[in-house]
Scaffold this active site. Structure first.
Site, PDB file in Angstrom:
ATOM      1  N   ASP A   1     -21.329  48.778 -61.289  1.00 34.89           N
ATOM      2  CA  ASP A   1     -20.425  48.796 -59.943  1.00 34.89           C
ATOM      3  C   ASP A   1     -19.003  49.094 -59.824  1.00 34.89           C
ATOM      4  O   ASP A   1     -18.443  49.690 -60.955  1.00 34.89           O
ATOM      5  CB  ASP A   1     -20.728  47.176 -59.555  1.00 34.89           C
ATOM      6  CG  ASP A   1     -20.318  46.304 -61.098  1.00 34.89           C
ATOM      7  OD1 ASP A   1     -19.732  46.755 -61.878  1.00 34.89           O
ATOM      8  OD2 ASP A   1     -20.707  45.310 -60.893  1.00 34.89           O
TER       9      ASP A   1
ATOM     10  N   ASN B   1     -21.828  32.600 -60.700  1.00 34.34           N
ATOM     11  CA  ASN B   1     -22.664  32.229 -59.485  1.00 34.34           C
ATOM     12  C   ASN B   1     -24.096  32.802 -59.999  1.00 34.34           C
ATOM     13  O   ASN B   1     -24.896  32.794 -59.005  1.00 34.34           O
ATOM     14  CB  ASN B   1     -22.350  32.700 -58.117  1.00 34.34           C
ATOM     15  CG  ASN B   1     -21.800  34.176 -58.020  1.00 34.34           C
ATOM     16  OD1 ASN B   1     -22.205  34.952 -59.173  1.00 34.34           O
ATOM     17  ND2 ASN B   1     -21.356  34.637 -56.980  1.00 34.34           N
TER      18      ASN B   1
ATOM     19  N   HIS C   1     -24.619  36.266 -60.516  1.00 34.03           N
ATOM     20  CA  HIS C   1     -24.636  37.599 -59.986  1.00 34.03           C
ATOM     21  C   HIS C   1     -24.756  38.398 -61.509  1.00 34.03           C
ATOM     22  O   HIS C   1     -24.281  38.057 -62.382  1.00 34.03           O
ATOM     23  CB  HIS C   1     -23.627  37.878 -59.270  1.00 34.03           C
ATOM     24  CG  HIS C   1     -22.218  38.277 -59.909  1.00 34.03           C
ATOM     25  ND1 HIS C   1     -21.011  38.187 -59.196  1.00 34.03           N
ATOM     26  CD2 HIS C   1     -21.645  38.724 -61.085  1.00 34.03           C
ATOM     27  CE1 HIS C   1     -19.944  38.246 -60.047  1.00 34.03           C
ATOM     28  NE2 HIS C   1     -20.463  38.584 -61.156  1.00 34.03           N
TER      29      HIS C   1
ATOM     30  N   GLU D   1     -24.803  39.667 -55.381  1.00 36.71           N
ATOM     31  CA  GLU D   1     -24.506  38.148 -55.310  1.00 36.71           C
ATOM     32  C   GLU D   1     -25.582  37.275 -54.925  1.00 36.71           C
ATOM     33  O   GLU D   1     -26.466  38.043 -54.414  1.00 36.71           O
ATOM     34  CB  GLU D   1     -23.290  38.056 -54.238  1.00 36.71           C
ATOM     35  CG  GLU D   1     -22.075  38.947 -54.397  1.00 36.71           C
ATOM     36  CD  GLU D   1     -21.098  37.910 -55.589  1.00 36.71           C
ATOM     37  OE1 GLU D   1     -21.599  37.466 -56.402  1.00 36.71           O
ATOM     38  OE2 GLU D   1     -20.124  38.138 -55.452  1.00 36.71           O
TER      39      GLU D   1
HETATM   40  C1  F6R Z   1     -19.194  43.773 -63.887  1.00 37.11           C
HETATM   41  C2  F6R Z   1     -20.219  43.076 -63.485  1.00 37.11           C
HETATM   42  C3  F6R Z   1     -20.161  41.733 -63.334  1.00 37.11           C
HETATM   43  C4  F6R Z   1     -19.749  40.770 -64.402  1.00 37.11           C
HETATM   44  C5  F6R Z   1     -19.827  39.439 -63.983  1.00 37.11           C
HETATM   45  C6  F6R Z   1     -19.093  38.603 -65.386  1.00 37.11           C
HETATM   46  O1  F6R Z   1     -19.638  45.431 -64.225  1.00 37.11           O
HETATM   47  O2  F6R Z   1     -21.073  43.908 -63.115  1.00 37.11           O
HETATM   48  O3  F6R Z   1     -21.316  41.252 -62.953  1.00 37.11           O
HETATM   49  O4  F6R Z   1     -20.578  41.214 -65.564  1.00 37.11           O
HETATM   50  O5  F6R Z   1     -18.752  39.307 -63.087  1.00 37.11           O
HETATM   51  O6  F6R Z   1     -17.729  39.049 -65.557  1.00 37.11           O
HETATM   52  P1  F6R Z   1     -16.953  38.603 -66.802  1.00 37.11           P
HETATM   53  O7  F6R Z   1     -17.549  39.127 -68.091  1.00 37.11           O
HETATM   54  O8  F6R Z   1     -15.505  38.959 -66.695  1.00 37.11           O
HETATM   55  O9  F6R Z   1     -17.165  37.002 -66.946  1.00 37.11           O
END
Ligand code: F6R
Length: 248
Positions: free
Chosen positions: A68, A134, A136, A141
Site C-alpha cells: 500500500d 482494527n 486491517h 479496513e
Molecule cells: C503497512 C500495512 C498496514 C500495517 C498495519 C500495522 O504496509 O499494510 O496494514 O501493517 O497498520 O502497522 P504497525 O506495524 O505500524 O503496527
C-alpha cells in the site's frame, strides 16, 4: 494452516520472521516477495540486511510488490511508504530498484495499473503482513465485503489515530490510501504476519479464532489455502495463549 511462532521478545520473533522470508529467497533466487511497512517489520528488515551483509542471501533477482501507499504523498516524502522501503530495506541490500513496486500515492487511475503490475509478477511467493488494531491487512479496513483487487481506501479514524505517531500532527496524516486487495493477498503462496506488543493481542485472537468476517479483514486468513506463519512476541500472543493455549 496457521502456524504461530512465539518469540520471547520482538527481536526474537523478528529473527524468526526473517528466517521464513530468507528461506523462500534461498529456495528461489528470483522469488516475488510481497512487502509491508509500519513498525512491525522494521526489525525483520534489519535482520534481512544483516543476512545480506553476511552473504547468506541476495536480492539480486528478487522482485517485490508492496501492499500500500498513502494517497497524496510523493515517493520522496519522508512519511511515504516508498521512502520507508528505501530507508529500511532497499538501499541496504542488492535489490534492483527497477524490480521493486509500490502503488503511487500520486497517480490517477493507479489501482488498475497496480493490478496489472501484480498480475505481471505471475504470483507472489510470500506475502508479508502486519495487522492494524482494527484487523486491517494492507489498508483493507473493516467493511461489508473483502475487496478483491487494488482499491482506493478511506482510512478509518482508528488507523489515522494509530498512524499519527509518525507525523508531526494528526491533521497531516493522509486520509486515503491505495491498497492491494484481499483477493490478491489471498493468492500468494505463503503468508507471513508479524505483530508485536500487548496492543495487538485482542485483534490477533479475533482474527485467527473469531468468526471470518470483513469487519475483521485479517480473519479471512483462516481460509488461506497455504501456510500462514504468524511471528509474534509473548505480549501480542497473550490473549491467544489464555484462550487457546493449545494453539501455541
Ligand atoms: C503497512 C500495512 C498496514 C500495517 C498495519 C500495522 O504496509 O499494510 O496494514 O501493517 O497498520 O502497522 P504497525 O506495524 O505500524 O503496527
Amino acid at each position: 494452516m496457521i502456524r504461530i511462532v512465539c518469540g520471547k521478545t520482538e527481536q526474537e520473533a523478528s529473527v524468526a520472521a526473517a528466517n521464513v522470508m530468507a528461506d523462500v529467497i534461498k529456495s528461489k533466487s528470483n522469488a516475488v516477495i510481497g512487502l509491508a511497512t509500519g513498525s512491525s517489520p522494521i526489525n525483520m528488515y534489519k535482520e534481512l540486511i544483516r543476512m545480506y551483509e553476511a552473504g547468506e542471501i541476495s536480492f539480486k533477482n528478487v522482485k517485490s510488490v508492496n501492499l500500500d501507499e498513502y494517497v497524496g504523498l510523493a515517493p520522496d516524502h519522508d512519511q511515504s511508504y516508498a521512502y520507508f522501503m528505501n530507508e529500511n530495506l532497499f538501499k541496504s541490500v542488492d535489490i534492483d530498484k527497477a524490480n521493486t513496486n509500490l502503488p503511487s500515492g500520486l497517480a490517477e487511475a493507479e489501482c488498475k495499473r497496480y493490478d496489472a503490475v501484480i498480475e505481471s509478477m505471475g504470483g507472489v511467493d510470500i506475502q508479508l503482513l502486519g495487522i492494524g488494531n482494527n484487523g486491517h491487512i494492507g489498508f483493507n479496513e473493516p467493511d461489508t465485503h473483502f475487496p478483491k483487487t487494488t482499491s482506493l481506501v478511506e482510512l478509518t479514524d482508528s488507523t489515522i489515530d494509530a498512524n499519527s505517531r509518525f507525523f508531526a500532527s494528526r491533521e497531516l496524516v493522509p486520509t486515503k490510501a491505495i491498497s492491494m486487495g484481499i483477493g490478491q493477498i489471498m493468492k500468494a503462496d505463503k503468508i507471513l504476519l508479524v505483530a508485536f506488543g500487548k496492543g495487538k493481542s485482542e485483534i490477533l485472537e479475533k482474527a485467527f479464532f473469531g468468526p471470518v468476517t470483513p469487519e475483521v479483514p485479517a480473519s479471512v486468513l483462516q481460509f488461506f489455502k497455504g501456510e500462514v506463519v504468524v511471528c509474534a512476541d509473548e505480549a501480542a500472543l497473550s490473549v491467544i495463549k489464555e484462550k487457546h493455549p493449545e494453539a501455541i
